[in-house]
Scaffold this active site. Sequence first.
Site, short mmCIF file in Angstrom:
data_model
loop_
_atom_site.label_atom_id
_atom_site.label_comp_id
_atom_site.label_asym_id
_atom_site.label_seq_id
_atom_site.Cartn_x
_atom_site.Cartn_y
_atom_site.Cartn_z
CB THR A 90 -0.89 -0.01 1.25
OG1 THR A 90 -1.66 -1.20 1.22
CG2 THR A 90 -1.81 1.20 1.29
CG LEU A 135 -23.30 0.65 10.21
CD1 LEU A 135 -22.43 1.75 9.61
CD2 LEU A 135 -24.58 0.50 9.37
CB CYS A 176 -4.24 -1.86 7.16
SG CYS A 176 -3.22 -3.33 6.92
C1 UGA Z 1 -8.08 -3.85 6.41
C2 UGA Z 1 -9.08 -3.90 5.24
O1 UGA Z 1 -10.34 -4.40 5.71
C3 UGA Z 1 -8.55 -4.81 4.13
O2 UGA Z 1 -9.44 -4.80 3.02
C4 UGA Z 1 -7.18 -4.29 3.70
O3 UGA Z 1 -6.61 -5.12 2.69
C5 UGA Z 1 -6.25 -4.28 4.90
O4 UGA Z 1 -6.80 -3.43 5.92
C6 UGA Z 1 -4.92 -3.76 4.45
O5 UGA Z 1 -4.84 -2.57 4.11
O6 UGA Z 1 -3.98 -4.53 4.32
P1 UGA Z 1 -7.52 -5.48 8.46
O7 UGA Z 1 -6.57 -4.43 8.93
O8 UGA Z 1 -7.09 -6.90 8.45
O9 UGA Z 1 -8.01 -5.16 6.96
O10 UGA Z 1 -8.78 -5.37 9.43
P2 UGA Z 1 -10.33 -5.07 9.29
O11 UGA Z 1 -11.08 -6.33 9.27
O12 UGA Z 1 -10.57 -4.08 8.23
O13 UGA Z 1 -10.59 -4.38 10.71
C7 UGA Z 1 -9.95 -3.15 11.04
C8 UGA Z 1 -10.38 -2.67 12.39
O14 UGA Z 1 -11.72 -2.18 12.33
C9 UGA Z 1 -10.35 -3.69 13.52
O15 UGA Z 1 -9.71 -3.10 14.63
C10 UGA Z 1 -11.80 -3.96 13.79
O16 UGA Z 1 -12.03 -4.32 15.13
C11 UGA Z 1 -12.44 -2.65 13.44
N1 UGA Z 1 -13.87 -2.73 13.08
C12 UGA Z 1 -14.27 -3.42 11.98
C13 UGA Z 1 -14.82 -2.07 13.85
O17 UGA Z 1 -14.48 -1.41 14.85
N2 UGA Z 1 -16.14 -2.13 13.51
C14 UGA Z 1 -16.56 -2.83 12.42
O18 UGA Z 1 -17.78 -2.84 12.15
C15 UGA Z 1 -15.59 -3.49 11.64
#
Ligand code: UGA
Length: 439
Positions: A124, A256, A266
Amino acid sequence: MAQRLTVIGTGYLGATHAACMAELGYEVLGIDVDADKIARLSAGELPFYEPGLEPILRRNLENGRLRFSTSYDEAAEFGDVHFVCVGTPQKPGEYAADMSYVDDTITALAPRLTRACLVIGKSTVPVGTAERLSRRLARLSPAGDLAELAWNPEFLREGYAVEDTLHPDRIVIGVESDRAEKVLRDVYTPMTSEGVPLIVTDYATSELVKVSANAFLATKISFINAMAEVCEAAHADVTKLSEALSHDDRIGGKFLGAGLGFGGGCLPKDIRAFMARAGELGVDQALSFLREVDAINIRRRIRMVDLARELLGGSFIGRTVGVLGAAFKPNSDDIRDSPALDVATSIRAQGGQVTVFDPQALENARRAHPELGYGTSAQDAVADAHVVLLLTEWKEFRDLDPEELGAFVAERNIVDGRNALDPERWRAAGWHYRALGRP
Ligand code: UGA
């Protein structure tokens, strides 16, 4: 499928990509400067927790399609296609991304490229990087224009890395020639033949797709967390609000989930690097809302600490706090910018005695925060606690029995930082239940 692929950088993204490409039938050589990491991967051992990846790694080491090495000479000799998967962390004390690993990779690889090949960036990066690197590649490689660059951002989520790599939502490629497009189309035929859409565009657009996707996801989470702030003030319930919104399919229910907000390696650093890059491009106003997205996110952590302190009558001093969760999200052992550990360390700094348990991230947490206490199980972490905090919604925490857990604590106080528990059930078992964004 004749191509022999190298994958340079065997962290989260690279190790997953290397193993999954071998699984698809390619011959793959994984490269990293970290000899220890290469030794572990060569022995079939993953340096991080990712469900389902280790069997794929082992299977492909055994069948000989996958190997690992620290040698760039070997990489250049072996590959027709080179994937660059090294990290671009936030620079200390700045919003911008540290590009040194990406730059070093091109500097090391290019002079060794003596025949036609395609170098494909997956890291990225700030928009404009591919353009810059393509010039550097052509200048430094003996193959000249025959060593070409393409950009192919990665969208995998930790915890679902295998599924996201083998069955992505979409494939985006930024190319400057038909030849590069053809090579990438060939590489991804196993996926496109299953109907995965492939979007062909220029370098800059492909780079922007990645950061704007992460900016959108972060915005969605902060939107619902801003609603949670309003709900708290208005005595409304953000989980019901979110459920009701989700039925509008223009909005959708994913990302959400109100709670402690986003962390990880990330989302936080990508929105900051995006703001920094927009500033360089003279369009900082276009992304000034991301500053607010970041601020809302950080405020949730502060609110979490405040709620816990309130439940304890105004002070952490001399009080015992049981923390469930250390990873930035479930199904991961990643603690980078973990909201859970941020909360745990600030409670400790305010005089609380904190004991943390996480099903996978304990070792990483202990290394980064030796000052915190660590338990061997959820029950152990909450022993004699005056308040329990659920900070990462692992299934085993969601499934906890309030009656059983109640036997271990000093006082039945719980703050559900992820809106993962059933309040009725916990209250019925005599717990003072509090949550972010709920009455
Ligand atoms: C994120 C993106 O979702 C991927 O598509 C992307 O490829 C990746 O970053 C990257 O740039 O490499 P990731 O960091 O593995 O993936 O995690 P996510 O599943 O996106 O969750 C991120 C954070 O958001 C977590 O701390 C999670 O707890 C939080 N989250 C997620 C919430 O607080 N609420 C939600 O409804 C969903």
